[in-house]
Design an enzyme around this catalytic site. Structure first.
Site, PDB file in Angstrom:
ATOM      1  CD  GLU A  78      -2.874   4.404  -0.888  1.00 32.78           C
ATOM      2  OE1 GLU A  78      -2.416   3.376  -0.388  1.00 32.78           O
ATOM      3  OE2 GLU A  78      -3.238   4.474  -2.083  1.00 32.78           O
TER       4      GLU A  78
ATOM      5  CG  ASP B  31       1.402   3.837  -1.010  1.00 31.93           C
ATOM      6  OD1 ASP B  31       2.533   3.708  -1.511  1.00 31.93           O
ATOM      7  OD2 ASP B  31       0.494   3.019  -1.181  1.00 31.93           O
TER       8      ASP B  31
ATOM      9  CG  HIS C 141       0.603  -3.682  -3.873  1.00 34.13           C
ATOM     10  ND1 HIS C 141       1.416  -2.825  -4.554  1.00 34.13           N
ATOM     11  CD2 HIS C 141      -0.094  -2.911  -2.996  1.00 34.13           C
ATOM     12  CE1 HIS C 141       1.255  -1.593  -4.119  1.00 34.13           C
ATOM     13  NE2 HIS C 141       0.334  -1.612  -3.169  1.00 34.13           N
TER      14      HIS C 141
END
Length: 271
Positions: A161, A187, A56
């Site tokens: 996730e 997630d 990210h």
């Protein structure tokens, strides 16, 4: 006789052993900082592990390698979360000083095997061979010894996730080379259709399944994205190891920026 040090080897093993013994390990995520100062601050504050987020963030491999090397020199665990399904970068990060790899959104045993293969040298994996590693001070040693030590030292955490990952959790946990089953609650709750609802019964059931699969396979289970201390203690009772995700630098920095602004607004209002 060739002499070499193996500070990282001892540190990685102590992290694993401490978690197995239910001793807390505190980790700091890095998404924004680009220099070693953040690692030294974390070390001075008593953090045990830093993990660098390449999923990210716009951090380069070169920057991640420098951060990992600083952590290694300070005796800290140096883990990197790689971008989703980018297994080719794993060997490069390990070659440069990372001691652990975090692989996001692992949903099948096949994906877990791909990650494990990228983390370890033959015969346990497919990591490309090389003659020296920074973990041993770049000293030369017999190839068999180097590969054995490197295979033993690295920690692989696969992140569960999604609903599919939960459905396949027993098979994922059984994969040789997977050391830690991690839950990414942000997630996972999104995939279950209950974003942020970490106490949703379906999410608690999913967590219990991960903890049970880890226990059955002799692996560790950890969880991130839990801010409530009471909920975290409940998860420990469920069987999760005490790997504490204390925060990530972007969130911490944003929090302090807002706090300082609020403090000065209050000062000016009182003036």
């Amino acid at each position: 006789m060739t002499r070499y040090r193996s500070q990282e080897r001892e540190q990685v093993r102590s992290i694993r052993d401490r978690l197995l013994a239910s001793e807390p390990i505190i980790q700091l995520g890095i998404r924004n900082a680009r220099t070693g100062e953040i690692i030294r601050m974390a070390s001075a504050a008593g953090y045990d592990v830093i993990w660098i987020d390449l999923e990210h963030a716009s951090l380069s491999i070169d920057c991640a390698a420098a951060l990992a090397a600083t952590a290694m020199d300070l005796g800290m665990g140096a883990w990197v979360r790689v971008p989703e399904r980018e297994y080719g970068v794993i060997g490069r990060l390990l070659d440069c000083g990372a001691s652990g790899i975090i692989v996001p959104k692992v949903e099948t045993a096949a994906a877990a095997r791909d990650a494990a293969d990228a983390c370890r040298f033959p015969p346990r994996g497919q990591r490309s061979a090389l003659a020296m590693l920074p973990h041993h001070g770049f000293a030369r040693m017999p190839a068999t010894e180097l590969t054995t030590r490197a295979n033993d030292d690295v920690l692989l955490q696969v992140l569960i996730e999604s609903r599919l990952g939960i459905e396949n959790i027993a098979d994922i946990a059984a994969v040789d080379g997977v050391d830690i089953l991690g839950i990414g609650t942000n997630d996972l709750t999104a995939d279950y259709g209950c974003p942020g609802e970490v106490r949703n019964p379906a999410i608690l059931d999913a967590c219990a399944k991960v903890a049970a699969a880890a226990r059955a396979a002799g692996k560790l289970a950890v969880i991130g994205g839990v801010a409530d201390a009471g909920h975290w203690r409940e998860l420990l009772d469920m069987g999760f190891a005490p790997l504490v995700f204390a925060g990530i630098d972007t969130d911490m920095l944003a929090g302090v920026i807002n706090q300082r602004a609020d403090e000065w607004r209050a000062h000016m209002a009182d003036a």
